[in-house]
Structure formats: C-alpha cells, structure tokens
Design a protein around this motif. Structure first.
Motif, PDB file in Angstrom:
ATOM      1  N   TRP A  76       0.844  -1.201   0.000  1.00 17.61           N
ATOM      2  CA  TRP A  76       0.000   0.000   0.000  1.00 17.61           C
ATOM      3  C   TRP A  76       0.873   1.242   0.000  1.00 17.61           C
ATOM      4  CZ3 TRP A  76      -3.453  -1.819   4.647  1.00 17.61           C
ATOM      5  CH2 TRP A  76      -4.315  -2.834   4.196  1.00 17.61           C
ATOM      6  N   LYS A  77       0.396   2.304  -0.686  1.00 17.92           N
ATOM      7  CA  LYS A  77       1.186   3.529  -0.762  1.00 17.92           C
ATOM      8  C   LYS A  77       0.519   4.713  -0.074  1.00 17.92           C
ATOM      9  CE  LYS A  77       3.927   2.265  -4.695  1.00 17.92           C
ATOM     10  NZ  LYS A  77       3.364   0.878  -4.713  1.00 17.92           N
ATOM     11  N   SER A  78      -0.803   4.791  -0.141  1.00 12.01           N
ATOM     12  CA  SER A  78      -1.450   5.961   0.456  1.00 12.01           C
ATOM     13  C   SER A  78      -2.718   5.548   1.183  1.00 12.01           C
ATOM     14  CB  SER A  78      -1.805   6.973  -0.631  1.00 12.01           C
ATOM     15  OG  SER A  78      -2.877   6.484  -1.398  1.00 12.01           O
ATOM     16  N   PHE A  79      -3.124   6.372   2.143  1.00 17.21           N
ATOM     17  CA  PHE A  79      -4.372   6.091   2.841  1.00 17.21           C
ATOM     18  C   PHE A  79      -5.140   7.374   3.122  1.00 17.21           C
ATOM     19  CE2 PHE A  79      -3.497   7.300   7.306  1.00 17.21           C
ATOM     20  CZ  PHE A  79      -2.125   7.472   7.258  1.00 17.21           C
ATOM     21  N   ALA A  80      -6.433   7.213   3.328  1.00 17.54           N
ATOM     22  CA  ALA A  80      -7.282   8.347   3.706  1.00 17.54           C
ATOM     23  C   ALA A  80      -7.794   8.091   5.118  1.00 17.54           C
ATOM     24  CB  ALA A  80      -8.459   8.463   2.743  1.00 17.54           C
ATOM     25  N   SER A  81      -8.152   9.151   5.807  1.00 19.52           N
ATOM     26  CA  SER A  81      -8.706   8.960   7.145  1.00 19.52           C
ATOM     27  C   SER A  81     -10.071   9.612   7.214  1.00 19.52           C
ATOM     28  CB  SER A  81      -7.787   9.571   8.199  1.00 19.52           C
ATOM     29  OG  SER A  81      -7.974  10.965   8.238  1.00 19.52           O
ATOM     30  N   ILE A  82     -10.953   9.008   8.002  1.00 15.78           N
ATOM     31  CA  ILE A  82     -12.257   9.625   8.247  1.00 15.78           C
ATOM     32  C   ILE A  82     -12.564   9.487   9.730  1.00 15.78           C
ATOM     33  CG2 ILE A  82     -13.428   7.488   7.441  1.00 15.78           C
ATOM     34  CD1 ILE A  82     -15.670   9.503   6.461  1.00 15.78           C
ATOM     35  N   GLY A  83     -12.804  10.624  10.379  1.00 14.15           N
ATOM     36  CA  GLY A  83     -13.016  10.595  11.827  1.00 14.15           C
ATOM     37  C   GLY A  83     -14.172  11.494  12.222  1.00 14.15           C
TER      38      GLY A  83
ATOM     39  N   ASN B  10      -5.420  11.455  14.715  1.00 16.22           N
ATOM     40  CA  ASN B  10      -4.101  12.090  14.768  1.00 16.22           C
ATOM     41  C   ASN B  10      -3.046  11.138  15.317  1.00 16.22           C
ATOM     42  OD1 ASN B  10      -5.204  14.382  13.765  1.00 16.22           O
ATOM     43  ND2 ASN B  10      -5.412  15.397  15.752  1.00 16.22           N
ATOM     44  N   TYR B  11      -3.430  10.384  16.333  1.00 17.59           N
ATOM     45  CA  TYR B  11      -2.492   9.440  16.916  1.00 17.59           C
ATOM     46  C   TYR B  11      -2.047   8.423  15.869  1.00 17.59           C
ATOM     47  CZ  TYR B  11      -0.435   6.040  19.966  1.00 17.59           C
ATOM     48  OH  TYR B  11       0.445   5.179  20.539  1.00 17.59           O
ATOM     49  N   PHE B  12      -3.028   7.900  15.135  1.00 25.32           N
ATOM     50  CA  PHE B  12      -2.715   6.897  14.113  1.00 25.32           C
ATOM     51  C   PHE B  12      -1.816   7.495  13.034  1.00 25.32           C
ATOM     52  CE2 PHE B  12      -3.555   4.700  10.099  1.00 25.32           C
ATOM     53  CZ  PHE B  12      -3.348   3.385  10.469  1.00 25.32           C
ATOM     54  N   VAL B  13      -2.176   8.689  12.565  1.00 24.99           N
ATOM     55  CA  VAL B  13      -1.421   9.320  11.480  1.00 24.99           C
ATOM     56  C   VAL B  13       0.023   9.595  11.928  1.00 24.99           C
ATOM     57  CG1 VAL B  13      -1.239  11.426  10.084  1.00 24.99           C
ATOM     58  CG2 VAL B  13      -3.452  10.298  10.362  1.00 24.99           C
ATOM     59  N   ASP B  14       0.182  10.158  13.131  1.00 22.39           N
ATOM     60  CA  ASP B  14       1.524  10.492  13.627  1.00 22.39           C
ATOM     61  C   ASP B  14       2.392   9.248  13.752  1.00 22.39           C
ATOM     62  OD1 ASP B  14       0.699  13.045  13.723  1.00 22.39           O
ATOM     63  OD2 ASP B  14       0.453  13.149  15.910  1.00 22.39           O
ATOM     64  N   ASN B  15       1.819   8.199  14.343  1.00 21.55           N
ATOM     65  CA  ASN B  15       2.630   7.006  14.572  1.00 21.55           C
ATOM     66  C   ASN B  15       2.881   6.219  13.298  1.00 21.55           C
ATOM     67  OD1 ASN B  15       3.347   6.577  17.518  1.00 21.55           O
ATOM     68  ND2 ASN B  15       1.234   7.272  17.581  1.00 21.55           N
ATOM     69  N   MET B  16       1.933   6.293  12.363  1.00 22.25           N
ATOM     70  CA  MET B  16       2.137   5.628  11.092  1.00 22.25           C
ATOM     71  C   MET B  16       3.296   6.283  10.342  1.00 22.25           C
ATOM     72  SD  MET B  16       1.409   3.092   9.545  1.00 22.25           S
ATOM     73  CE  MET B  16      -0.009   2.144   9.570  1.00 22.25           C
ATOM     74  N   LYS B  17       3.379   7.603  10.474  1.00 20.54           N
ATOM     75  CA  LYS B  17       4.464   8.349   9.837  1.00 20.54           C
ATOM     76  C   LYS B  17       5.809   7.831  10.330  1.00 20.54           C
ATOM     77  CE  LYS B  17       3.041  12.733   9.149  1.00 20.54           C
ATOM     78  NZ  LYS B  17       2.787  14.056   9.749  1.00 20.54           N
ATOM     79  N   LYS B  18       5.868   7.539  11.646  1.00 22.97           N
ATOM     80  CA  LYS B  18       7.122   7.041  12.226  1.00 22.97           C
ATOM     81  C   LYS B  18       7.366   5.591  11.823  1.00 22.97           C
ATOM     82  CE  LYS B  18       6.487   9.742  16.335  1.00 22.97           C
ATOM     83  NZ  LYS B  18       5.843   9.510  17.624  1.00 22.97           N
ATOM     84  N   ALA B  19       6.288   4.781  11.844  1.00 24.89           N
ATOM     85  CA  ALA B  19       6.457   3.351  11.609  1.00 24.89           C
ATOM     86  C   ALA B  19       6.729   3.048  10.137  1.00 24.89           C
ATOM     87  CB  ALA B  19       5.210   2.599  12.072  1.00 24.89           C
ATOM     88  N   LEU B  20       6.106   3.776   9.243  1.00 28.83           N
ATOM     89  CA  LEU B  20       6.215   3.454   7.819  1.00 28.83           C
ATOM     90  C   LEU B  20       6.111   4.751   7.012  1.00 28.83           C
ATOM     91  CD1 LEU B  20       6.426   0.699   6.305  1.00 28.83           C
ATOM     92  CD2 LEU B  20       3.981   0.882   5.871  1.00 28.83           C
ATOM     93  N   PRO B  21       7.232   5.516   6.948  1.00 28.51           N
ATOM     94  CA  PRO B  21       7.169   6.856   6.348  1.00 28.51           C
ATOM     95  C   PRO B  21       6.680   6.861   4.897  1.00 28.51           C
ATOM     96  CG  PRO B  21       9.323   6.429   7.334  1.00 28.51           C
ATOM     97  CD  PRO B  21       8.569   5.152   7.401  1.00 28.51           C
TER      98      PRO B  21
END
Lengths: 294, 427
Positions: free
Chosen positions: B175-182, B193-204
């Motif tokens: 997978w290359k990109s994702f969208a978020s809906i909250g 935000n938590y998911f997005v921030d940590n995903m950035k660290k885990a899999l830039p």
C-alpha cells in the motif's frame, strides 16, 4: 477530478437533498398553511423510523417487509398527527411565535422521552430489502439502488403534493384558507378539519421519510436534532411556506454539501450556513417565498 | 399469681435456650467468605457488553466455589451492582459495596469514566480493583493506583496495535497511500491524529492522502463515500463513533466500498455476532480478546466449552476478560496465601498469571497485564455461524504498551504525586 467522480458526487448530493426534502416539505407545508413553525417535525420523522422498525420486525421478510412497513408507519404517523393537532396545535394558532415555538420544542423533549420509554436507548437496525442492497453503475459512477428508490419517491412526493394542492378541491380550500381563514370558514367549510388534515398529511410524509431513512443508517436517539437544523437551512433558502422552495432548497443544500466534501471537506457544514446567510441578506424571504409571508 | 407464671416462663425459656446451645453446638467455624463486588453498566449504553461480563464472572465464581472457594476454603460471595454507565452512580454503588457488603475487590466497569471514578474510591478505601472492560490508559498510567490491576489492552496499546498491524498489512500488500475519516469531536480527532503520527514514524513511505471529518451524529455519508472512492486510496482508516460507524458501514456497503478498499475500525466478537449479516467482509477490524485467537490454550478451550453449555452462545471479548479478571485475582490470592487485601495486592505485583489468553504478567510500573491486541480481516468461517478474523495479527503487550521510560513523565503531567503516597510511586 474525473467526470465520473463529479457525477457520482452529484448523485450523492441529490440523494442527501431528497432526504432533506422529505422532512422540509412537511415543515414548510405546516408553516405555509397554518403559520406554525413546527420545531418537532424531525422528531416525528424519527418516530416514523421507529414505527417502521416495529412493523418491519412484525412482518419480518427480507424482500417485502420494508414495503409494507413504510406505508403502515406513515399512516400511523398521520393518525398521531391528527390527534396532536386536535389536542395541542389547535390551541396555539392565535398565539405569538415564541409561544408556538415553546410548545413544539417541548414536543421534541416529550417525544425523545416517549421514544426512550417505548423503544429503549439501543440503536435499531433495519436492513435494506433484497434486491436493493447493491449498486449499479451510472456513467461509470457506482450508485446504490436504494437511493434510486429514495430519489424516485422524493420526486413522487413533490409531484403528489403539487397535484393535491393545485388540482383537488381539498387543495383549493387549503390554499384559500392560507389567504383568509375567516372567509373560508364563513363559506361553511370546517376550517379546523382542513388544518387537522394538513397536519396529518405533513406527518404522513414525515412517517414516509422516517421509513425511507430506517434502512439507510441505524435508528438512534438524537438523530432528529442533528437533521432539523439543516432542514431549517433548507426552508430559509427556499422560502418559508413554499413547496417548490423546499425542493430547490433541499437540492442546493445537498449539492453544496456533496461538492464541499470533494473540495474542502472541513468546510462542508459551514458552507451550507454561509449559503443560508447569503440568501437571508440578499432575499430575506427566500428564493421562492413571497415578501408578504416572510 | 401472674408474676409467678411470668417468672416461670422466663426461667423455662432460659433453660431451653441453654439446652439448645449444648445440644446443637455451633459448627466448626468456616473460613471467612470472600466478598467480591461487581460494578457494571447493566443498563444504558454498556448493557450488551456488561451482560456478557457478568455471565462470565458468575461462571468463574461457580467453578471456583465448587472447589471450596479461594484457597479451597473461602467461598466467594458475589455482589453485583448496576452503574447505569454513569460515573456518579458507579461511585455510589462502589462505596455501598465496600461499606455495607465489605467487599475486598471490585470487578467490572464498562465505561472508562466510571472506571476512573471507581478506581479512586477503591484507592480511598484500600480495596482491590480490576476494571476488565473499560480500558483508558489513564487508569494505569495517569491516575495509577496500587490497588488497580488491568487485564484489558488499554487505549494506548490498542492504538499502537493498530499502527503495528496495519503497517504489517501495508508492507505485505504494497500500500502507498491512505485516507482517514473521523467523527468531528475530541475522540475522533485524537484517535486519527495518533494513528497518522505514529504511522508516519512506523512506515514513512505510507502517505496520508486526504482527511475527512463528518460531524458527530451524521446519518447520511454518501457524499463522503463517493469522495473517498474518488480519491482511490489503498486503505481507509476510520475513527467514527459507534452509531455513526454503523451508519457508515450500512451506506458504504451498497457502493461496493469494502470490495475496493481495506478499511479499519473496531470490531469485537459482539459485533461479529450481532451484525453477522450486515458486517462487510474484507474490513479490517481490531479487538481486545477474541476467543478464536487462542483455541490452542486449554484454559480457553475449556472456557468456551463451558460458556457455550451454560449460555448457549460464544463468549465475547468482554466475557473473556472478566473471566480472566476473576482467575487473575484467584492466582493473586494463592500467591499471597491469604485473602487479606494488602497481601493479595502485593502478591499480584509483577505476578505471572495463567489466563485464557496465555501466560501473562502484570508489569510492575503500572499493573498492566502484557495482554495482546488483535487485528484481522473480517471473513466467513464454516466453523462459526458468524464471521471472524482471518490473517490474524497478534500484537504482544510488550510491542504495544507505553515504554516504561515515558510513564513517569505522563504521571508528572497529570499531577499524580498529589493524589498518591510517594512510596506507592516507587518501583
């Protein structure tokens, strides 16, 4: 942004608009004829959805259950409407607007508690009927078949109301009583019965709309308050008391919302009220309203 | 004459009483029963989950009492109270359980708000507390109490579990990109935000394409659905409040949404059973304690068998965790060799316990069990009358919990030192 994407956004906007039209048409009808701002209209819509659930449970059948339940719920609501008009609404025609609002707002709270006592606080789920749970492709845009039914029924309600008000004796009497209640009464027509009929008709449509809504989302407490605000935006844009206004207003609100989501999702809800504010400044009586009624 | 009769009757009464005492001496004094309190949201929003928890607790108590109770001599007496999923009522019921029923431990709580309130009551009266459904991390970190032990993966662990699980899937599937809906309110924003921030660290290289924030209580999502479909992300992350999530799923399904996009949200066994027809297959779910993840553990296999025999249904996550809570307490008592609250509290510290989810231990710094989080793809399984997870990813407690080094910092921020004694915060 491709053509099919824009088209599918357009379709989703129209569907949303139709659901709003179902509620705001009754709202505007009650205001136009009886001069009452029925704050509780969306609550009646919600009760209609709960009744649909009840009937749907009784006549459990994946293919036909919903088609029986929706008209039954609508008829039940019409009956409830007649009773409420006779017991409550009739007493406030001559009162001032704030007093009428107080009554209809109290109805919102009462209905909320009645729902809690009758149906409980759990979410109620109605599934879409068999054959209407998929989608079809329209010019490359996926579109759920159920929404075709929603849009179709919305169009039918709009046409039906127009026909009723313009082509039948009942409609002519209703329109006449908008202009002069006393004159209609003087002609020996029982005006109070006409009014009760209009109120029952509006609640019939609300019940119908509730039934249509039931399989779209889950039926939950508080749904009424979240949609009534948008319905007010619709009637303000379209003009209080105008049925064509309610239809156009609903479509405007639905489409503005749909395209705002595509372009600036964070602003979607705000934009609806920006449009409402602009209409209020430029044409305070709404697009289809007449200055006299505003 | 009258007076004499009265005296006679009185005397006779005393003689009879004495005779009874000698004839039927009191039985050998039985060991003190163990009073166990339960506070759950049996009515209100938490009713469905709480009912399962209550069932499992009652079953566990029955099993233990068959052997004579805790330490085979302290029969357990259960006191169940309904908190109506409201903190003030939870506090009232907890206090009543402690003062009137003299319970030594309180299990339960569905809502995190009630859990936090009951935690403070238990601390005040020095009573053990195992909140086995509610899972805010604050109960073990920000508002830590030495009397509270937690057997549910907390909010931090669940969020981290999602990041780890989803990044595993993303790598596997390219997978290359994702969208978020909250949902547009505090929980929705903080979760996304938590998911997005940590995903950035885990899999830039896994990029966030677009974010959507429908209002809380939205009933008509079609415009969001068509917009997301138009974006064509590889994956959609959602944090929609429960009712909104149901509405979203119902509306997105007819668009064929879930055939096109993997989509993640919280789905426990309760939802798998209750929404078995509605639940879109192919959705990625996360949950806290699904029974089917541990069929190989004998304790779990037994539990499922007995639970089904007794209640005629599969145990939900909530049942599993409340059951584990009772057995964790039992092992704490056995370690302490006493039912004395202080001794059991110390016995549980750092203890490794047998649970239906395996051999797990309580971490000393926050009394958090190193329990797992579970991520999987919803799919039908011929063995069950409802869909379960396939491609199950189990994220261990150590992988997902807040690093020990961060804990003191959080506690400093929350001002815990003002509420607890200094020696209670030394580990």
């Amino acid at each position: 942004m491709t053509g099919s994407q824009i088209f599918s956004q357009f379709l989703s906007g129209v569907s949303r608009g139709m659901i709003l039209f179902f509620i705001s048409s009754g709202l505007t009808l009650i205001f136009g004829v009886m001069n009452i701002l029925n704050f509780a209209h969306a609550s009646f819509w919600l009760v209609g959805a709960y009744f649909t659930w009840t009937f749907w449970k009784i006549f459990y059948s994946p293919a036909f259950g919903l088609w029986i339940s929706i008209p039954l719920a609508a008829l039940t609501m019409a009956g409830i409407g007649w009773i409420i008009e006779v017991i409550l609404i009739r007493r406030v025609y001559e009162r001032s607007l704030p007093e009428q609002l107080l009554l209809t707002y109290a109805l919102v709270l009462v209905i909320g508690d009645v729902i809690k006592l009758t149906w409980g606080v759990e979410d109620r789920i109605v599934t879409r009927p068999k054959g209407m749970d998929g989608f079809i492709n329209i010019f490359g845009a996926p579109f759920p078949t159920y929404y075709i039914f929603v849009i179709g029924l919305g169009g039918f309600v709009a046409w039906g109301l127009w026909w009723l008000l313009h082509k039948t004796k009942f409609g002519r009497t209703v329109r006449a009583s908008v202009f002069s209640r006393e004159m209609v009464g003087a002609l020996g027509i029982p005006v109070h019965r006409i009014y009760a009929g209009v109120f029952a008709l509006s609640l019939f449509i609300a019940g119908l709309a509730g039934g249509v809504q039931a399989p779209i989302s889950s039926i939950t407490l508080g749904m009424d308050m979240s949609i009534i605000v948008e319905c007010f935006a619709v009637v303000v844009i379209g003009g209080f008391g105008s049925l064509p206004g309610a239809l156009v207003g609903s479509l405007i609100v639905g489409l503005v919302y749909a395209f705002a989501i595509l372009i600036i999702p964070k602003m979607a809800l705000v934009l609806i009220f920006v449009v409402t504010a602009i209409v209020l400044i430029v044409r305070p009586w709404g697009l289809f309203g007449t200055p006299m009624r505003a | 004459m009258e007076r004499i009769t009265r005296c006679k009757i009185g005397g006779l009464g005393i003689i009879i009483l004495l005779a009874i005492c000698f004839l039927f001496p009191l039985p050998v004094k039985a060991a003190e029963p163990y009073h166990l309190g339960v506070v759950l949201g049996l009515t209100g929003t938490g009713a469905m989950y709480s009912r399962d928890g209550k069932n499992a607790i009652e079953m566990a108590i029955e099993e233990i009492n068959k052997e004579g109770g805790f330490l085979k001599k302290h029969p357990i007496k259960l006191f169940i109270r309904d908190d109506q999923t409201k903190p003030d009522i939870g506090v009232r019921e907890a206090k009543d359980l402690i003062l009137r029923e003299k319970v030594k431990c309180i299990l339960g709580t569905y809502s995190s708000a009630v859990g936090l309130a009951v935690e403070d009551v238990c601390y005040e009266y020095k009573v053990l507390h195992i909140p086995a459904i509610s899972n805010t991390e604050a109960m073990t970190v920000d508002n830590y109490s030495p009397y509270t032990y937690q057997v549910v993966p907390n909010t931090y662990m669940q969020a981290m579990g999602q990041v780890i699980g989803i990044s595993k899937y993303a790598k596997q599937k390219g997978w290359k990109s994702f969208a978020s809906i909250g949902s547009d309110y505090e929980w929705g924003h903080s979760t996304v935000n938590y998911f997005v921030d940590n995903m950035k660290k885990a899999l830039p290289e896994f990029k966030l394409a677009k974010q959507y924030w429908p209002k809380l209580g939205e009933t008509e999502f079609s415009s969001y659905i068509t917009a997301v479909i138009g974006d064509k992300p590889d994956f959609v992350y959602a944090a929609l409040a429960s009712k909104d999530n149901i509405a979203w799923m119902k509306q997105a399904k007819p668009y064929g949404f879930f055939d096109k996009f993997p989509y993640a949200c919280l789905i426990s066994v309760t939802e798998m059973v209750e929404m078995k027809d509605e639940l879109p297959r192919g959705v990625i779910g996360e949950t806290r304690a699904p029974f089917f993840a541990h069929l190989d553990i004998p304790m779990m296999a037994n539990f499922i068998k007995n639970y089904r025999a007794k209640y005629n249904e599969y145990p939900s996550d909530w049942a599993v965790m409340e059951y584990d809570a009772v057995y964790a307490l039992k092992q704490g008592v056995e370690k302490a060799k006493s039912i004395d609250i202080e001794k059991v509290k110390n016995g549980l510290k750092g203890l490794t316990v047998n649970t239906t989810r395996g051999k797990l231990y309580f971490r000393k710094i926050d009394n958090m069990l190193n329990c797992q989080s579970y991520i999987g793809i919803i799919a039908d399984d011929p063995k069950y009358p409802f869909p379960i997870y396939k491609d199950l990813v189990i994220i261990t407690g150590e992988e997902s919990w807040r690093p020990e080094s961060e804990v003191p910092g959080v506690r400093e921020k929350s001002g815990l030192a003002k509420k607890r004694k200094p020696e209670e915060l030394k580990f």
